[in-house]
Design a protein around this motif. Structure first.
Motif, PDB file in Angstrom:
ATOM      1  N   PHE A  70       0.836  -1.207   0.000  1.00 46.03           N
ATOM      2  CA  PHE A  70       0.000   0.000   0.000  1.00 46.03           C
ATOM      3  C   PHE A  70       0.870   1.256   0.000  1.00 46.03           C
ATOM      4  CE2 PHE A  70      -2.522   3.188   2.352  1.00 46.03           C
ATOM      5  CZ  PHE A  70      -3.639   3.237   1.545  1.00 46.03           C
ATOM      6  N   MET A  71       1.905   1.282   0.838  1.00 43.24           N
ATOM      7  CA  MET A  71       2.778   2.451   0.916  1.00 43.24           C
ATOM      8  C   MET A  71       3.604   2.606  -0.359  1.00 43.24           C
ATOM      9  SD  MET A  71       1.799   3.888   3.594  1.00 43.24           S
ATOM     10  CE  MET A  71       3.001   5.189   3.707  1.00 43.24           C
ATOM     11  N   ASP A  72       3.986   1.508  -0.981  1.00 44.85           N
ATOM     12  CA  ASP A  72       4.676   1.588  -2.277  1.00 44.85           C
ATOM     13  C   ASP A  72       3.760   2.234  -3.311  1.00 44.85           C
ATOM     14  OD1 ASP A  72       6.902   0.385  -1.158  1.00 44.85           O
ATOM     15  OD2 ASP A  72       6.535  -1.579  -2.089  1.00 44.85           O
ATOM     16  N   GLU A  73       2.492   1.853  -3.271  1.00 39.12           N
ATOM     17  CA  GLU A  73       1.525   2.451  -4.190  1.00 39.12           C
ATOM     18  C   GLU A  73       1.350   3.945  -3.903  1.00 39.12           C
ATOM     19  OE1 GLU A  73      -3.055   1.764  -5.755  1.00 39.12           O
ATOM     20  OE2 GLU A  73      -2.289   0.527  -4.132  1.00 39.12           O
ATOM     21  N   ALA A  74       1.394   4.303  -2.632  1.00 36.73           N
ATOM     22  CA  ALA A  74       1.230   5.712  -2.241  1.00 36.73           C
ATOM     23  C   ALA A  74       2.395   6.569  -2.740  1.00 36.73           C
ATOM     24  CB  ALA A  74       1.090   5.827  -0.725  1.00 36.73           C
ATOM     25  N   LYS A  75       3.510   5.956  -3.067  1.00 36.52           N
ATOM     26  CA  LYS A  75       4.635   6.701  -3.638  1.00 36.52           C
ATOM     27  C   LYS A  75       4.389   7.038  -5.108  1.00 36.52           C
ATOM     28  CE  LYS A  75       7.992   4.538  -0.587  1.00 36.52           C
ATOM     29  NZ  LYS A  75       9.066   3.553  -0.489  1.00 36.52           N
ATOM     30  N   ARG A  76       3.540   6.232  -5.747  1.00 38.96           N
ATOM     31  CA  ARG A  76       3.250   6.433  -7.170  1.00 38.96           C
ATOM     32  C   ARG A  76       2.014   7.289  -7.411  1.00 38.96           C
ATOM     33  NH1 ARG A  76       4.228   1.006  -6.776  1.00 38.96           N
ATOM     34  NH2 ARG A  76       2.052   0.481  -7.171  1.00 38.96           N
ATOM     35  N   ILE A  77       1.033   7.171  -6.550  1.00 41.36           N
ATOM     36  CA  ILE A  77      -0.200   7.939  -6.713  1.00 41.36           C
ATOM     37  C   ILE A  77      -0.559   8.597  -5.389  1.00 41.36           C
ATOM     38  CG2 ILE A  77      -1.087   6.448  -8.562  1.00 41.36           C
ATOM     39  CD1 ILE A  77      -2.979   5.214  -6.451  1.00 41.36           C
ATOM     40  N   TYR A  78      -1.336   9.660  -5.462  1.00 41.90           N
ATOM     41  CA  TYR A  78      -1.750  10.342  -4.241  1.00 41.90           C
ATOM     42  C   TYR A  78      -2.785   9.505  -3.506  1.00 41.90           C
ATOM     43  CZ  TYR A  78      -3.859  13.591  -0.998  1.00 41.90           C
ATOM     44  OH  TYR A  78      -4.331  14.178   0.136  1.00 41.90           O
ATOM     45  N   ILE A  79      -2.544   9.295  -2.225  1.00 40.36           N
ATOM     46  CA  ILE A  79      -3.512   8.664  -1.341  1.00 40.36           C
ATOM     47  C   ILE A  79      -3.644   9.583  -0.131  1.00 40.36           C
ATOM     48  CG2 ILE A  79      -4.033   6.669   0.102  1.00 40.36           C
ATOM     49  CD1 ILE A  79      -2.439   4.957  -1.865  1.00 40.36           C
ATOM     50  N   ALA A  80      -4.861   9.976   0.166  1.00 35.20           N
ATOM     51  CA  ALA A  80      -5.117  10.928   1.250  1.00 35.20           C
ATOM     52  C   ALA A  80      -4.556  10.402   2.569  1.00 35.20           C
ATOM     53  CB  ALA A  80      -6.612  11.182   1.381  1.00 35.20           C
ATOM     54  N   PRO A  81      -3.966  11.289   3.377  1.00 29.61           N
ATOM     55  CA  PRO A  81      -3.411  10.867   4.669  1.00 29.61           C
ATOM     56  C   PRO A  81      -4.433  10.167   5.562  1.00 29.61           C
ATOM     57  CG  PRO A  81      -2.689  13.074   4.137  1.00 29.61           C
ATOM     58  CD  PRO A  81      -3.705  12.693   3.096  1.00 29.61           C
ATOM     59  N   THR A  82      -5.692  10.554   5.479  1.00 27.70           N
ATOM     60  CA  THR A  82      -6.707   9.894   6.298  1.00 27.70           C
ATOM     61  C   THR A  82      -6.875   8.422   5.899  1.00 27.70           C
ATOM     62  OG1 THR A  82      -8.416  10.740   4.803  1.00 27.70           O
ATOM     63  CG2 THR A  82      -7.999  11.993   6.826  1.00 27.70           C
ATOM     64  N   ILE A  83      -6.713   8.124   4.623  1.00 31.40           N
ATOM     65  CA  ILE A  83      -6.805   6.738   4.172  1.00 31.40           C
ATOM     66  C   ILE A  83      -5.604   5.944   4.677  1.00 31.40           C
ATOM     67  CG2 ILE A  83      -6.789   5.227   2.136  1.00 31.40           C
ATOM     68  CD1 ILE A  83      -8.467   7.408   0.734  1.00 31.40           C
ATOM     69  N   ILE A  84      -4.435   6.563   4.634  1.00 26.72           N
ATOM     70  CA  ILE A  84      -3.227   5.899   5.141  1.00 26.72           C
ATOM     71  C   ILE A  84      -3.361   5.634   6.636  1.00 26.72           C
ATOM     72  CG2 ILE A  84      -0.742   6.166   5.540  1.00 26.72           C
ATOM     73  CD1 ILE A  84      -0.681   7.719   2.837  1.00 26.72           C
ATOM     74  N   ALA A  85      -3.848   6.623   7.379  1.00 31.76           N
ATOM     75  CA  ALA A  85      -4.047   6.438   8.827  1.00 31.76           C
ATOM     76  C   ALA A  85      -5.055   5.327   9.094  1.00 31.76           C
ATOM     77  CB  ALA A  85      -4.516   7.748   9.454  1.00 31.76           C
ATOM     78  N   GLY A  86      -6.112   5.291   8.316  1.00 30.59           N
ATOM     79  CA  GLY A  86      -7.105   4.236   8.473  1.00 30.59           C
ATOM     80  C   GLY A  86      -6.527   2.869   8.202  1.00 30.59           C
ATOM     81  N   TYR A  87      -5.635   2.800   7.225  1.00 29.28           N
ATOM     82  CA  TYR A  87      -5.003   1.530   6.886  1.00 29.28           C
ATOM     83  C   TYR A  87      -4.146   1.045   8.047  1.00 29.28           C
ATOM     84  CZ  TYR A  87      -3.492  -2.030   3.624  1.00 29.28           C
ATOM     85  OH  TYR A  87      -3.281  -3.224   2.996  1.00 29.28           O
ATOM     86  N   TYR A  88      -3.367   1.962   8.646  1.00 32.34           N
ATOM     87  CA  TYR A  88      -2.562   1.602   9.812  1.00 32.34           C
ATOM     88  C   TYR A  88      -3.453   1.111  10.944  1.00 32.34           C
ATOM     89  CZ  TYR A  88       2.116   3.190   8.491  1.00 32.34           C
ATOM     90  OH  TYR A  88       3.354   3.308   7.909  1.00 32.34           O
TER      91      TYR A  88
END
Length: 114
Positions: A70-88
């Motif tokens: 998921f984080m590798d993908e976030a380096k290629r495309i924008y993913i909102a910080p709230t989505i990243i926090a939710g994933y964690y």
């Protein structure tokens, strides 16, 4: 609902993605991996990596590999910080429920681990 959709349109990726989410939330990792395989070449690569991680380290390995992908993908495309926090948060909750949460203890109001 996703299964009904797949009966009508077996290649409908959104339905497979929804089933991945459902299976992950239920701790049904082998079924989630199988659904990833239905998501084309990228899904098959992801499924292989997740399967290796799951076989090596169980639920914790599955979620750690899933987060890395998921984080590798976030380096290629924008993913909102709230989505990243939710994933964690999801990852933490799933691993905690599986009984393999070493090092991820609860935090006190001051931020120290218990």
């Amino acid at each position: 609902m996703a299964r009904d959709t797949l009966e009508i349109a077996p290649d409908f990726g959104v339905a497979h993605s929804n089933l991945v989410d459902v299976y992950e939330q239920k701790g049904m990792y082998e079924q989630a991996i199988a659904e990833h395989q239905a998501l084309g070449e990228a899904g098959r690569r992801r499924a292989l990596l997740l399967e290796q991680a799951y076989r090596a380290a169980g639920a914790r390995g599955y979620w750690q590999k899933s987060l890395k992908l998921f984080m590798d993908e976030a380096k290629r495309i924008y993913i909102a910080p709230t989505i990243i926090a939710g994933y964690y948060a999801t990852m933490r909750d799933r691993v905690t429920r599986s009984g393999r949460s070493r090092g991820w203890g609860k935090r006190t109001p001051t931020g120290t681990r218990t």
